[in-house]
Write a protein that holds these residues in place. Structure first.
Motif, PDB file in Angstrom:
ATOM      1  N   VAL A 230       0.864  -1.179   0.000  1.00 47.15           N
ATOM      2  CA  VAL A 230       0.000   0.000   0.000  1.00 47.15           C
ATOM      3  C   VAL A 230       0.903   1.231   0.000  1.00 47.15           C
ATOM      4  N   PHE A 231       0.616   2.163  -0.916  1.00 44.96           N
ATOM      5  CA  PHE A 231       1.415   3.376  -1.050  1.00 44.96           C
ATOM      6  C   PHE A 231       0.529   4.606  -0.956  1.00 44.96           C
ATOM      7  N   ARG A 232       1.168   5.746  -0.699  1.00 46.16           N
ATOM      8  CA  ARG A 232       0.472   7.026  -0.669  1.00 46.16           C
ATOM      9  C   ARG A 232       1.030   7.874  -1.795  1.00 46.16           C
ATOM     10  N   MET A 233       0.127   8.360  -2.656  1.00 45.41           N
ATOM     11  CA  MET A 233       0.550   9.187  -3.768  1.00 45.41           C
ATOM     12  C   MET A 233       0.567  10.669  -3.380  1.00 45.41           C
ATOM     13  N   SER A 234      -0.422  11.094  -2.617  1.00 46.28           N
ATOM     14  CA  SER A 234      -0.496  12.469  -2.137  1.00 46.28           C
ATOM     15  C   SER A 234      -1.149  12.453  -0.764  1.00 46.28           C
ATOM     16  N   ALA A 235      -1.424  13.638  -0.226  1.00 48.54           N
ATOM     17  CA  ALA A 235      -2.014  13.722   1.106  1.00 48.54           C
ATOM     18  C   ALA A 235      -3.423  13.160   1.160  1.00 48.54           C
ATOM     19  N   THR A 236      -4.063  12.980   0.003  1.00 51.10           N
ATOM     20  CA  THR A 236      -5.442  12.473  -0.012  1.00 51.10           C
ATOM     21  C   THR A 236      -5.631  11.266  -0.917  1.00 51.10           C
TER      22      THR A 236
ATOM     23  N   LYS B 285       0.568  -8.611 -11.221  1.00 46.70           N
ATOM     24  CA  LYS B 285       0.367  -8.204 -12.614  1.00 46.70           C
ATOM     25  C   LYS B 285      -1.076  -7.758 -12.866  1.00 46.70           C
ATOM     26  N   MET B 286      -1.544  -6.858 -12.018  1.00 48.25           N
ATOM     27  CA  MET B 286      -2.878  -6.306 -12.167  1.00 48.25           C
ATOM     28  C   MET B 286      -2.797  -4.800 -12.002  1.00 48.25           C
ATOM     29  N   ASP B 287      -3.880  -4.114 -12.315  1.00 46.57           N
ATOM     30  CA  ASP B 287      -3.906  -2.663 -12.184  1.00 46.57           C
ATOM     31  C   ASP B 287      -3.873  -2.264 -10.712  1.00 46.57           C
ATOM     32  N   ASP B 288      -3.356  -1.071 -10.456  1.00 42.15           N
ATOM     33  CA  ASP B 288      -3.378  -0.533  -9.102  1.00 42.15           C
ATOM     34  C   ASP B 288      -4.821  -0.276  -8.672  1.00 42.15           C
ATOM     35  N   ILE B 289      -5.090  -0.435  -7.393  1.00 42.42           N
ATOM     36  CA  ILE B 289      -6.426  -0.187  -6.848  1.00 42.42           C
ATOM     37  C   ILE B 289      -6.338   1.073  -5.999  1.00 42.42           C
ATOM     38  N   TYR B 290      -6.957   2.139  -6.483  1.00 42.42           N
ATOM     39  CA  TYR B 290      -6.945   3.404  -5.750  1.00 42.42           C
ATOM     40  C   TYR B 290      -8.006   3.364  -4.660  1.00 42.42           C
ATOM     41  N   LEU B 291      -7.648   3.826  -3.478  1.00 48.17           N
ATOM     42  CA  LEU B 291      -8.559   3.810  -2.338  1.00 48.17           C
ATOM     43  C   LEU B 291      -9.344   5.123  -2.340  1.00 48.17           C
ATOM     44  N   THR B 292     -10.395   5.147  -3.151  1.00 44.36           N
ATOM     45  CA  THR B 292     -11.254   6.311  -3.329  1.00 44.36           C
ATOM     46  C   THR B 292     -12.694   5.910  -3.026  1.00 44.36           C
TER      47      THR B 292
ATOM     48  N   ASP C 254       0.848   2.964   7.877  1.00 46.03           N
ATOM     49  CA  ASP C 254       1.377   3.970   8.787  1.00 46.03           C
ATOM     50  C   ASP C 254       0.417   5.154   8.874  1.00 46.03           C
ATOM     51  N   ASP C 255       0.772   6.120   9.701  1.00 44.01           N
ATOM     52  CA  ASP C 255      -0.134   7.231   9.950  1.00 44.01           C
ATOM     53  C   ASP C 255      -0.360   8.105   8.723  1.00 44.01           C
ATOM     54  N   LYS C 256       0.610   8.230   7.838  1.00 41.11           N
ATOM     55  CA  LYS C 256       0.437   9.053   6.636  1.00 41.11           C
ATOM     56  C   LYS C 256      -0.554   8.421   5.668  1.00 41.11           C
ATOM     57  N   ILE C 257      -0.466   7.127   5.475  1.00 40.40           N
ATOM     58  CA  ILE C 257      -1.403   6.439   4.576  1.00 40.40           C
ATOM     59  C   ILE C 257      -2.792   6.413   5.197  1.00 40.40           C
ATOM     60  N   TYR C 258      -2.871   6.172   6.503  1.00 40.42           N
ATOM     61  CA  TYR C 258      -4.175   6.180   7.157  1.00 40.42           C
ATOM     62  C   TYR C 258      -4.838   7.552   7.046  1.00 40.42           C
ATOM     63  N   ALA C 259      -4.066   8.616   7.216  1.00 44.17           N
ATOM     64  CA  ALA C 259      -4.620   9.966   7.095  1.00 44.17           C
ATOM     65  C   ALA C 259      -5.129  10.221   5.681  1.00 44.17           C
ATOM     66  N   ALA C 260      -4.413   9.735   4.677  1.00 41.48           N
ATOM     67  CA  ALA C 260      -4.855   9.913   3.288  1.00 41.48           C
ATOM     68  C   ALA C 260      -6.170   9.180   3.038  1.00 41.48           C
ATOM     69  N   ILE C 261      -6.300   7.979   3.576  1.00 39.30           N
ATOM     70  CA  ILE C 261      -7.543   7.211   3.410  1.00 39.30           C
ATOM     71  C   ILE C 261      -8.684   7.897   4.155  1.00 39.30           C
ATOM     72  N   ALA C 262      -8.430   8.328   5.381  1.00 36.99           N
ATOM     73  CA  ALA C 262      -9.471   8.967   6.190  1.00 36.99           C
ATOM     74  C   ALA C 262      -9.936  10.281   5.576  1.00 36.99           C
ATOM     75  N   ARG C 263      -9.019  11.035   4.976  1.00 34.29           N
ATOM     76  CA  ARG C 263      -9.393  12.302   4.339  1.00 34.29           C
ATOM     77  C   ARG C 263     -10.243  12.074   3.097  1.00 34.29           C
ATOM     78  N   ARG C 264      -9.938  11.037   2.362  1.00 37.68           N
ATOM     79  CA  ARG C 264     -10.603  10.811   1.073  1.00 37.68           C
ATOM     80  C   ARG C 264     -11.943  10.100   1.222  1.00 37.68           C
ATOM     81  N   ILE C 265     -12.007   9.171   2.185  1.00 45.29           N
ATOM     82  CA  ILE C 265     -13.203   8.320   2.318  1.00 45.29           C
ATOM     83  C   ILE C 265     -13.823   8.557   3.686  1.00 45.29           C
ATOM     84  N   ALA C 266     -15.075   8.918   3.718  1.00 47.86           N
ATOM     85  CA  ALA C 266     -15.768   9.085   4.997  1.00 47.86           C
ATOM     86  C   ALA C 266     -16.121   7.710   5.552  1.00 47.86           C
ATOM     87  N   PRO C 267     -15.860   7.451   6.856  1.00 46.00           N
ATOM     88  CA  PRO C 267     -16.153   6.125   7.416  1.00 46.00           C
ATOM     89  C   PRO C 267     -17.649   5.866   7.536  1.00 46.00           C
TER      90      PRO C 267
END
Length: 120
Positions: free
Chosen positions: A18-24, A34-41, A107-120
């Protein structure tokens, strides 16, 4: 100091990073399988939950029923402890819109990006 694995621990995308591309924007890299990336949006994630010790112990998470076998719940309780969250390591369960489920340690940076982008 301990660091997060930033990978999918169990479920449909087990073993992928799991990677973080930006803050969100965070994504699951599909290069190993060998599959496409899955964006967490919001378009790809139906729901996510932060796994805490209370949720794992009580069994109230609907997301835990699929990706885990009963033997791995003890390991999950250790990963979902408050001490790990204090270190910036989070365990989250994700249900995707296509019905697939995954359990991730991030980690906390990836979790923050997921939390900012997706409402729980």
């Amino acid at each position: 100091m301990a660091s997060a694995k930033n990978m999918v621990l169990a479920g449909d995308y087990a073993g992928l990073r799991v990677f973080r591309m930006s803050a969100t924007l965070a994504y699951i890299s599909g290069t190993m399988k060998k599959m496409d990336d899955i964006y967490l949006t919001p378009e790809t994630v139906a729901r996510y939950e932060l796994m805490t010790d209370d949720i794992v112990r009580s069994g109230n998470s609907l997301l835990l029923t699929g990706p885990l076998d009963p033997g791995s719940l003890l390991k999950l309780r250790l990963r979902a402890s408050a001490a790990m969250q204090d270190k910036g390591i989070y365990t989250i369960a994700v249900k995707f819109t296509d019905g697939k489920r995954s359990l991730m340690e991030v980690d906390d940076k990836i979790y923050a990006a997921i939390a900012r982008r997706i409402a729980p």
